[in-house]
Design a protein around this motif. Structure first.
Motif, PDB file in Angstrom:
ATOM      1  N   GLN A  21       0.940  -1.271   0.119  1.00 29.81           N
ATOM      2  CA  GLN A  21      -0.077   0.074  -0.066  1.00 29.81           C
ATOM      3  C   GLN A  21       0.988   1.151  -0.100  1.00 29.81           C
ATOM      4  O   GLN A  21       1.821   1.425   1.000  1.00 29.81           O
ATOM      5  CB  GLN A  21      -0.837   0.017   1.321  1.00 29.81           C
ATOM      6  N   PRO A  22       0.771   2.167  -1.056  1.00 29.94           N
ATOM      7  CA  PRO A  22       1.592   3.367  -0.909  1.00 29.94           C
ATOM      8  C   PRO A  22       1.282   3.989   0.325  1.00 29.94           C
ATOM      9  O   PRO A  22       0.277   4.318   0.794  1.00 29.94           O
ATOM     10  CB  PRO A  22       0.974   4.245  -2.153  1.00 29.94           C
ATOM     11  N   PHE A  23       2.434   4.768   0.574  1.00 24.66           N
ATOM     12  CA  PHE A  23       2.274   5.630   1.864  1.00 24.66           C
ATOM     13  C   PHE A  23       3.035   7.091   1.403  1.00 24.66           C
ATOM     14  O   PHE A  23       3.749   7.138   0.670  1.00 24.66           O
ATOM     15  CB  PHE A  23       2.888   5.358   3.107  1.00 24.66           C
ATOM     16  N   PRO A  24       2.380   8.194   1.831  1.00 24.92           N
ATOM     17  CA  PRO A  24       2.986   9.466   1.392  1.00 24.92           C
ATOM     18  C   PRO A  24       4.427   9.568   1.861  1.00 24.92           C
ATOM     19  O   PRO A  24       4.821   9.512   2.996  1.00 24.92           O
ATOM     20  CB  PRO A  24       2.242  10.471   2.090  1.00 24.92           C
ATOM     21  N   VAL A  35      10.587   6.976   2.162  1.00 27.55           N
ATOM     22  CA  VAL A  35      10.076   6.647   0.910  1.00 27.55           C
ATOM     23  C   VAL A  35       9.562   5.067   0.625  1.00 27.55           C
ATOM     24  O   VAL A  35       9.620   4.546  -0.423  1.00 27.55           O
ATOM     25  CB  VAL A  35      11.317   6.667  -0.118  1.00 27.55           C
ATOM     26  N   GLY A  36       9.202   4.721   1.883  1.00 32.79           N
ATOM     27  CA  GLY A  36       8.540   3.266   1.767  1.00 32.79           C
ATOM     28  C   GLY A  36       7.161   3.281   1.613  1.00 32.79           C
ATOM     29  O   GLY A  36       6.304   4.250   1.353  1.00 32.79           O
ATOM     30  N   ILE A  65       8.983   2.678  -4.458  1.00 33.66           N
ATOM     31  CA  ILE A  65      10.019   3.607  -3.876  1.00 33.66           C
ATOM     32  C   ILE A  65      10.733   4.757  -4.716  1.00 33.66           C
ATOM     33  O   ILE A  65      11.027   5.756  -4.525  1.00 33.66           O
ATOM     34  CB  ILE A  65      11.273   2.633  -3.752  1.00 33.66           C
ATOM     35  N   ARG A  66      10.939   4.288  -6.177  1.00 41.72           N
ATOM     36  CA  ARG A  66      11.260   5.263  -7.158  1.00 41.72           C
ATOM     37  C   ARG A  66      10.444   6.310  -7.401  1.00 41.72           C
ATOM     38  O   ARG A  66      10.686   7.372  -7.094  1.00 41.72           O
ATOM     39  CB  ARG A  66      11.446   4.483  -8.490  1.00 41.72           C
ATOM     40  N   GLU A  67       9.104   6.086  -7.344  1.00 37.96           N
ATOM     41  CA  GLU A  67       8.092   7.211  -7.408  1.00 37.96           C
ATOM     42  C   GLU A  67       8.241   8.080  -6.152  1.00 37.96           C
ATOM     43  O   GLU A  67       8.097   9.086  -6.165  1.00 37.96           O
ATOM     44  CB  GLU A  67       6.604   6.531  -7.423  1.00 37.96           C
ATOM     45  N   SER A  68       8.328   7.564  -5.001  1.00 38.75           N
ATOM     46  CA  SER A  68       8.245   8.357  -3.660  1.00 38.75           C
ATOM     47  C   SER A  68       9.566   9.243  -3.535  1.00 38.75           C
ATOM     48  O   SER A  68       9.523  10.541  -3.247  1.00 38.75           O
ATOM     49  CB  SER A  68       8.561   7.526  -2.506  1.00 38.75           C
ATOM     50  N   VAL A  69      10.567   8.843  -4.055  1.00 36.64           N
ATOM     51  CA  VAL A  69      11.986   9.390  -4.212  1.00 36.64           C
ATOM     52  C   VAL A  69      11.860  10.790  -5.151  1.00 36.64           C
ATOM     53  O   VAL A  69      12.204  11.796  -4.694  1.00 36.64           O
ATOM     54  CB  VAL A  69      13.090   8.599  -4.739  1.00 36.64           C
ATOM     55  N   HIS A 230      10.228  -1.734   9.876  1.00 37.90           N
ATOM     56  CA  HIS A 230       8.610  -1.594   9.604  1.00 37.90           C
ATOM     57  C   HIS A 230       8.275  -0.444  10.178  1.00 37.90           C
ATOM     58  O   HIS A 230       8.546   0.037  11.258  1.00 37.90           O
ATOM     59  CB  HIS A 230       7.801  -2.689  10.118  1.00 37.90           C
ATOM     60  N   GLY A 231       7.250   0.411   9.788  1.00 40.90           N
ATOM     61  CA  GLY A 231       6.752   1.643  10.414  1.00 40.90           C
ATOM     62  C   GLY A 231       6.155   1.324  11.640  1.00 40.90           C
ATOM     63  O   GLY A 231       5.864   2.453  12.450  1.00 40.90           O
ATOM     64  N   SER A 232       5.592   0.218  11.830  1.00 41.68           N
ATOM     65  CA  SER A 232       4.672  -0.161  12.956  1.00 41.68           C
ATOM     66  C   SER A 232       5.676   0.029  14.111  1.00 41.68           C
ATOM     67  O   SER A 232       5.189   0.008  15.066  1.00 41.68           O
ATOM     68  CB  SER A 232       4.105  -1.411  12.583  1.00 41.68           C
ATOM     69  N   TYR A 233       7.051  -0.335  13.835  1.00 42.38           N
ATOM     70  CA  TYR A 233       7.638  -0.252  15.082  1.00 42.38           C
ATOM     71  C   TYR A 233       7.620   0.978  16.039  1.00 42.38           C
ATOM     72  O   TYR A 233       7.914   1.182  17.087  1.00 42.38           O
ATOM     73  CB  TYR A 233       9.161  -0.416  14.636  1.00 42.38           C
ATOM     74  N   TYR A 234       7.603   1.990  15.116  1.00 45.00           N
ATOM     75  CA  TYR A 234       7.810   3.306  15.775  1.00 45.00           C
ATOM     76  C   TYR A 234       6.608   4.288  15.604  1.00 45.00           C
ATOM     77  O   TYR A 234       6.528   5.532  15.825  1.00 45.00           O
ATOM     78  CB  TYR A 234       9.005   4.221  15.093  1.00 45.00           C
ATOM     79  N   GLY A 235       5.631   3.808  15.128  1.00 41.96           N
ATOM     80  CA  GLY A 235       4.245   4.496  15.068  1.00 41.96           C
ATOM     81  C   GLY A 235       4.317   5.439  13.661  1.00 41.96           C
ATOM     82  O   GLY A 235       3.650   6.441  13.929  1.00 41.96           O
ATOM     83  N   LEU A 236       4.461   4.824  12.561  1.00 38.25           N
ATOM     84  CA  LEU A 236       4.648   5.790  11.410  1.00 38.25           C
ATOM     85  C   LEU A 236       3.335   6.515  11.086  1.00 38.25           C
ATOM     86  O   LEU A 236       3.298   7.676  11.108  1.00 38.25           O
ATOM     87  CB  LEU A 236       5.116   4.714  10.227  1.00 38.25           C
ATOM     88  N   GLU A 237       2.389   5.902  11.081  1.00 39.32           N
ATOM     89  CA  GLU A 237       0.974   6.367  10.797  1.00 39.32           C
ATOM     90  C   GLU A 237       0.680   7.620  11.651  1.00 39.32           C
ATOM     91  O   GLU A 237       0.151   8.633  11.165  1.00 39.32           O
ATOM     92  CB  GLU A 237      -0.086   5.256  10.454  1.00 39.32           C
ATOM     93  N   GLU A 238       0.745   7.066  12.975  1.00 35.47           N
ATOM     94  CA  GLU A 238       0.214   8.149  14.139  1.00 35.47           C
ATOM     95  C   GLU A 238       1.249   9.285  14.143  1.00 35.47           C
ATOM     96  O   GLU A 238       0.637  10.460  13.939  1.00 35.47           O
ATOM     97  CB  GLU A 238       0.288   7.544  15.248  1.00 35.47           C
ATOM     98  N   LYS A 239       2.566   9.127  13.848  1.00 32.95           N
ATOM     99  CA  LYS A 239       3.330  10.328  13.766  1.00 32.95           C
ATOM    100  C   LYS A 239       3.279  11.134  12.544  1.00 32.95           C
ATOM    101  O   LYS A 239       3.128  12.444  12.571  1.00 32.95           O
ATOM    102  CB  LYS A 239       5.023   9.718  14.170  1.00 32.95           C
ATOM    103  N   PHE A 240       2.870  10.407  11.326  1.00 31.78           N
ATOM    104  CA  PHE A 240       2.995  11.269  10.350  1.00 31.78           C
ATOM    105  C   PHE A 240       1.754  12.181  10.408  1.00 31.78           C
ATOM    106  O   PHE A 240       1.622  13.258   9.678  1.00 31.78           O
ATOM    107  CB  PHE A 240       2.702  10.130   9.005  1.00 31.78           C
ATOM    108  N   ALA A 241       0.493  11.598  10.922  1.00 32.96           N
ATOM    109  CA  ALA A 241      -0.689  12.400  11.142  1.00 32.96           C
ATOM    110  C   ALA A 241      -0.359  13.827  11.996  1.00 32.96           C
ATOM    111  O   ALA A 241      -1.178  14.597  11.854  1.00 32.96           O
ATOM    112  CB  ALA A 241      -1.796  11.419  11.647  1.00 32.96           C
ATOM    113  N   ARG A 242       0.435  13.552  12.871  1.00 36.23           N
ATOM    114  CA  ARG A 242       0.577  14.763  13.790  1.00 36.23           C
ATOM    115  C   ARG A 242       1.753  15.730  13.164  1.00 36.23           C
ATOM    116  O   ARG A 242       2.026  16.914  13.785  1.00 36.23           O
ATOM    117  CB  ARG A 242       1.275  14.213  15.098  1.00 36.23           C
ATOM    118  N   MET A 243       2.171  15.576  12.070  1.00 33.61           N
ATOM    119  CA  MET A 243       3.201  16.488  11.390  1.00 33.61           C
ATOM    120  C   MET A 243       2.539  17.689  11.172  1.00 33.61           C
ATOM    121  O   MET A 243       1.546  17.581  10.412  1.00 33.61           O
ATOM    122  CB  MET A 243       3.822  15.879  10.167  1.00 33.61           C
TER     123      MET A 243
END
Length: 282
Positions: A21-24, A35-36, A65-69, A230-243
């Motif tokens: 699933q793409p992620f911003p 870029v994952g 990954i290429r598209e994200s970069v 893995h983003g789940s290790y550090y709460g990627l989605e939650e932290k990204f939403a707080r940016m």
């Protein structure tokens, strides 16, 4: 893609939905970017002399990954160095394609090199699994514990944190933001996968000792910015939403790092105790 994705079908079949699933893509701190995908973390470190990519993920991940970069305004072709967290297919299956597309030098921790160059064969847990295989890829530089990877003004340090694989690597670097310098830790993996034998493992006799070493290393590392394979290790989605523009950087989370490592260590110790008790009853 230039390289034929010979293993893509079987690998994709085993992937969980969030892995593809793409992620911003986004800025994390300093010259470090995400870029994952939603579930598989890849990181871009930019320098004036070219860029470093950590984790190639699945073979089918390479276009993402290429598209994200490129969405971030960088050139995929400027990837000069490719690194990984460990030699499991979900983090390294795309490496052969990335090497061919960019000419990047592939650098891998010594204990994981045989598996990388054999396309996943020889792994103590998944070596006989066809769905865990990937394109065998030549390693350009064999890394050892404590080695530095330098490009431009950036220095990454490779820390051997074994157990999950024999060569699992945790990466550290310094990142500057404003007038401050922060310690970044990208954890390789502290997890005991389902089916891992921690006691009487003929294919990996030292596995429990290696996990113990890994946690000792992780607890010794100064960590301001906490990331992982893995983003789940550090709460990627939650932290990204707080940016937020001008707000505190949610990825600066030293307490989150300590809590995560402590929780993972307790999970390991509980599983080890359970397996030891079972072995004693036989």
């Amino acid at each position: 893609m230039v390289l034929s994705l010979v293993f893509a079908g079987s690998l994709y079949a085993q992937a969980t939905p969030d892995w593809t699933q793409p992620f911003p893509p986004h800025h994390i701190i300093g010259n470090l970017y995400y870029v994952g995908s939603q579930g598989l973390a890849s990181y871009l470190i930019t320098t004036p002399q070219g860029n470093i990519l950590i984790n190639s993920s699945l073979e089918t991940s390479v276009p993402l990954i290429r598209e994200s970069v490129e969405k971030l305004g960088f050139h995929f072709s400027d990837t000069k160095i490719l690194l990984i967290s460990h030699a499991h297919w979900d983090h390294c299956a795309g490496s052969a394609a990335i090497k061919e597309l960019t000419g990047a030098k592939y650098m891998v921790m010594d204990a994981d090199v045989p598996e990388i160059e054999a396309g996943g064969k020889g792994n103590f847990q998944y070596g006989d699994s066809l769905t865990s295989r990937y394109q065998p890829t030549k390693v350009d530089r064999v890394l050892h514990d404590g080695d530095e990877v330098k490009l431009g003004d950036t220095v990454l340090v490779a820390h051997l944190t074994p157990g999950h694989t024999k060569g699992t690597t945790t990466w550290t670097m310094k990142a500057k933001e404003g007038n401050k310098t922060y310690d970044v830790v990208i954890i390789g993996s502290p997890n005991v996968n389902a089916g891992y034998k921690l006691v009487n493992n003929a294919l990996y006799p030292g596995i429990a000792d290696d996990y113990t070493r890994m946690f000792r290393v992780l607890k010794s590392l100064p960590a301001d910015v906490f990331l992982g394979a893995h983003g789940s290790y550090y709460g990627l989605e939650e932290k990204f939403a707080r940016m937020k523009e001008g707000g505190p950087n949610p990825f600066i989370d030293p307490e989150g790092y300590k809590s995560y490592v402590a929780e993972r260590e307790q999970t390991f110790l509980a599983e080890l105790a359970k397996q030891k008790a079972a072995a004693e009853q036989k």
